[in-house]
Design a protein around this motif. Structure first.
Motif, PDB file in Angstrom:
ATOM      1  N   ILE A  56       0.847  -1.205   0.000  1.00  0.00           N
ATOM      2  CA  ILE A  56       0.000   0.000   0.000  1.00  0.00           C
ATOM      3  C   ILE A  56       0.879   1.250   0.000  1.00  0.00           C
ATOM      4  O   ILE A  56       0.622   2.198  -0.754  1.00  0.00           O
ATOM      5  CB  ILE A  56      -0.960  -0.008   1.211  1.00  0.00           C
ATOM      6  N   ASP A  57       1.909   1.252   0.846  1.00  0.00           N
ATOM      7  CA  ASP A  57       2.811   2.407   0.896  1.00  0.00           C
ATOM      8  C   ASP A  57       3.522   2.625  -0.432  1.00  0.00           C
ATOM      9  O   ASP A  57       3.688   3.754  -0.885  1.00  0.00           O
ATOM     10  CB  ASP A  57       3.847   2.229   2.011  1.00  0.00           C
ATOM     11  N   ARG A  58       3.946   1.550  -1.052  1.00  0.00           N
ATOM     12  CA  ARG A  58       4.658   1.674  -2.325  1.00  0.00           C
ATOM     13  C   ARG A  58       3.724   2.194  -3.425  1.00  0.00           C
ATOM     14  O   ARG A  58       4.120   3.022  -4.247  1.00  0.00           O
ATOM     15  CB  ARG A  58       5.247   0.333  -2.711  1.00  0.00           C
ATOM     16  N   ALA A  59       2.481   1.703  -3.424  1.00  0.00           N
ATOM     17  CA  ALA A  59       1.519   2.147  -4.441  1.00  0.00           C
ATOM     18  C   ALA A  59       1.167   3.623  -4.268  1.00  0.00           C
ATOM     19  O   ALA A  59       0.942   4.343  -5.252  1.00  0.00           O
ATOM     20  CB  ALA A  59       0.260   1.305  -4.386  1.00  0.00           C
ATOM     21  N   ASN A  60       1.115   4.088  -3.022  1.00  0.00           N
ATOM     22  CA  ASN A  60       0.759   5.483  -2.745  1.00  0.00           C
ATOM     23  C   ASN A  60       1.973   6.390  -2.600  1.00  0.00           C
ATOM     24  O   ASN A  60       1.812   7.580  -2.320  1.00  0.00           O
ATOM     25  CB  ASN A  60      -0.092   5.572  -1.479  1.00  0.00           C
ATOM     26  N   ASP A  61       3.162   5.832  -2.747  1.00  0.00           N
ATOM     27  CA  ASP A  61       4.418   6.584  -2.591  1.00  0.00           C
ATOM     28  C   ASP A  61       4.418   7.346  -1.268  1.00  0.00           C
ATOM     29  O   ASP A  61       4.649   8.557  -1.214  1.00  0.00           O
ATOM     30  CB  ASP A  61       4.620   7.535  -3.775  1.00  0.00           C
ATOM     31  N   SER A  62       4.108   6.612  -0.188  1.00  0.00           N
ATOM     32  CA  SER A  62       4.029   7.239   1.130  1.00  0.00           C
ATOM     33  C   SER A  62       5.084   6.643   2.068  1.00  0.00           C
ATOM     34  O   SER A  62       5.824   5.734   1.713  1.00  0.00           O
ATOM     35  CB  SER A  62       2.632   7.046   1.722  1.00  0.00           C
ATOM     36  N   SER A  63       5.104   7.188   3.249  1.00  0.00           N
ATOM     37  CA  SER A  63       6.038   6.708   4.274  1.00  0.00           C
ATOM     38  C   SER A  63       5.589   5.326   4.769  1.00  0.00           C
ATOM     39  O   SER A  63       4.542   4.839   4.366  1.00  0.00           O
ATOM     40  CB  SER A  63       6.057   7.712   5.421  1.00  0.00           C
TER      41      SER A  63
END
Length: 88
Positions: A56-63
């Motif tokens: 999920i973090d990788r898909a949303n480019d988040s922390s």
């Protein structure tokens, strides 16, 4: 040497197993195996949660926010399951 092997084959000194002893040993082994399975499930749930959160973090480019949240939720569920199994 012959006397030593003859004495080793003699089972008169050993206590005889009773059905009650066998049932108690089975109960203890069953409880141990359930607890070990529940522990592996708790660890696996945490790892799977970390993987899902990472995706999920990788898909949303988040922390690593979702990695921590999802891993903590699934690990908490695994620990709850472990405690429930141990109390049975």
């Amino acid at each position: 040497m012959m006397a030593l092997t003859a004495h080793m084959d003699d089972d008169d000194d050993l206590p005889k197993a009773t059905p009650r002893m066998a049932a108690e040993e089975n109960r203890q082994l069953n409880s141990l195996s359930r607890s070990l399975v529940a522990a592996y499930v708790a660890v696996g749930a945490g790892l799977i949660g970390a993987g899902i959160g990472w995706a999920i973090d990788r898909a949303n480019d988040s922390s690593p926010r979702w990695t921590l949240i999802v891993a903590a939720v699934l690990l908490g569920g695994g620990i709850y399951n472990l405690v429930r199994e141990v109390r049975k």
